[in-house]
Design an enzyme around this catalytic site. Structure first.
Site, PDB file in Angstrom:
ATOM      1  N   PRO A  12      20.998 -25.582 132.212  1.00  0.00           N
ATOM      2  CA  PRO A  12      21.921 -24.549 131.711  1.00  0.00           C
ATOM      3  C   PRO A  12      23.101 -24.332 132.653  1.00  0.00           C
ATOM      4  CG  PRO A  12      19.686 -23.852 131.348  1.00  0.00           C
ATOM      5  CD  PRO A  12      19.608 -25.150 132.122  1.00  0.00           C
ATOM      6  N   CYS A  13      24.289 -24.373 132.098  1.00  0.00           N
ATOM      7  CA  CYS A  13      25.477 -24.414 132.959  1.00  0.00           C
ATOM      8  C   CYS A  13      26.315 -23.146 132.898  1.00  0.00           C
ATOM      9  CB  CYS A  13      26.346 -25.610 132.564  1.00  0.00           C
ATOM     10  SG  CYS A  13      26.762 -25.662 130.818  1.00  0.00           S
TER      11      CYS A  13
END
Length: 301
Positions: A12-13
């Site tokens: 997850p960025c």
């Protein structure tokens, strides 16, 4: 976890996004470090890591650059590292989408990224695939989410031939819009944005954007003769990116967003909600890019 030769992942960025708060201590951001632990445990021959470009400038609470910490961590567990900011349009995808790709090889050999095949002006390469080349063969969008439709014309481009399915077209329904959104959309020209909207519009945000500028893709309409901008998770809204269809007075459909991401028409989305589908599409790595990188990586293992 079973042993595998290759691990591919995009932790997850949101914590590293240029659009967000860029809080690298965010819980989701910690999954980046969890990814490293997985690589260390499985010891694959290679891994591919994808993230947003905000990763390159993100720093932790001590002021250390996260990308350098990542590289050091990968090297420490036995991998040679190659990093590149990849623009998907350079590989025949009708979308200007830049992402950081890190490839690690356990045999110590540096990975060489596949050469670009397309460019904006077409010099020495094929010309970028345009929005119209990607979407021009699709029929009129339907009004009901559960309704399907059929191809009415032959494919007009090589890209359309690649995208075509054999059955009926799903997810090609018109997103819901307020009367204000319909009014706004009707005034935006191809390649235009909020500057095309009449000054009498009842929106404080639009008035502020027209006064102060910035966020140039907001309320944007796609250009038929160029790739789209980045497809995000809110392509069902006119105020978050360039999401207005290039010729119809509506937002792009889920199927059109999938096409711009290079998902074939045969692909079935599985989600219990509309926004869930948008999240799947907007967060994805375009499959054509994944295939190109995988084929190159295969040469090394």
């Amino acid at each position: 976890m079973p042993h595998v030769d290759v691990v591919i992942g995009g932790p997850p960025c949101q914590s590293f996004s240029l659009a967000g708060k860029r809080d690298v201590e965010d819980e989701r951001g910690q999954l980046v470090w969890r990814y490293i632990q997985i690589i260390e445990h499985i010891e694959p021959k290679a891994f591919v890591f994808e993230n947003v470009t905000g990763l390159l400038s993100a720093k932790n609470a001590k002021g250390e650059k996260v990308i350098e910490l990542l590289k050091s961590a990968f090297i420490e567990i036995g991998y040679s590292i190659s990093t590149k900011v990849v623009n998907t349009a350079d590989y025949g995808i009708p979308q200007k989408r830049k992402r950081v790709i890190i490839v690690g090889l356990r045999n110590g050999e540096p990975f060489e990224f596949p050469a670009a095949t397309h460019s904006e002006d077409g010099s020495n390469f094929k010309r970028y695939v345009s929005v119209e080349e990607a979407l021009g063969d699709l029929p009129l969008a339907v009004s009901d989410e559960k309704e399907t439709t059929k191809y009415l014309v032959e494919p007009q481009s090589e890209y359309q031939k690649i995208m075509r399915g054999k059955g009926e077209i799903t997810e090609h329904f018109i997103p819901q819009m307020s009367e204000l959104d319909k009014y706004i959309i009707s005034h935006v020209k191809p390649g235009g944005n909020y500057m095309d909207i009449p000054a009498d519009v009842n929106s404080a945000r639009i008035k502020r954007l027209q006064r102060d500028g910035g966020h140039t893709t907001c309320y944007g309409r796609l250009r038929p003769d160029a790739p789209s901008y980045t497809i995000n998770t809110y392509f069902n809204r006119p105020n978050v990116g360039c999401n207005i269809h290039y010729s119809a007075d509506r937002l792009i459909t889920v199927r059109e967003a999938l096409r711009l991401q290079s998902f074939p028409d045969s692909y079935k989305l599985v989600s219990s909600s509309k926004q869930g589908k948008n999240l799947i599409v907007g967060n994805a790595v375009p499959p054509i890019l994944a295939e190109i990188i995988a084929n190159k990586l295969k040469e090394y293992i």
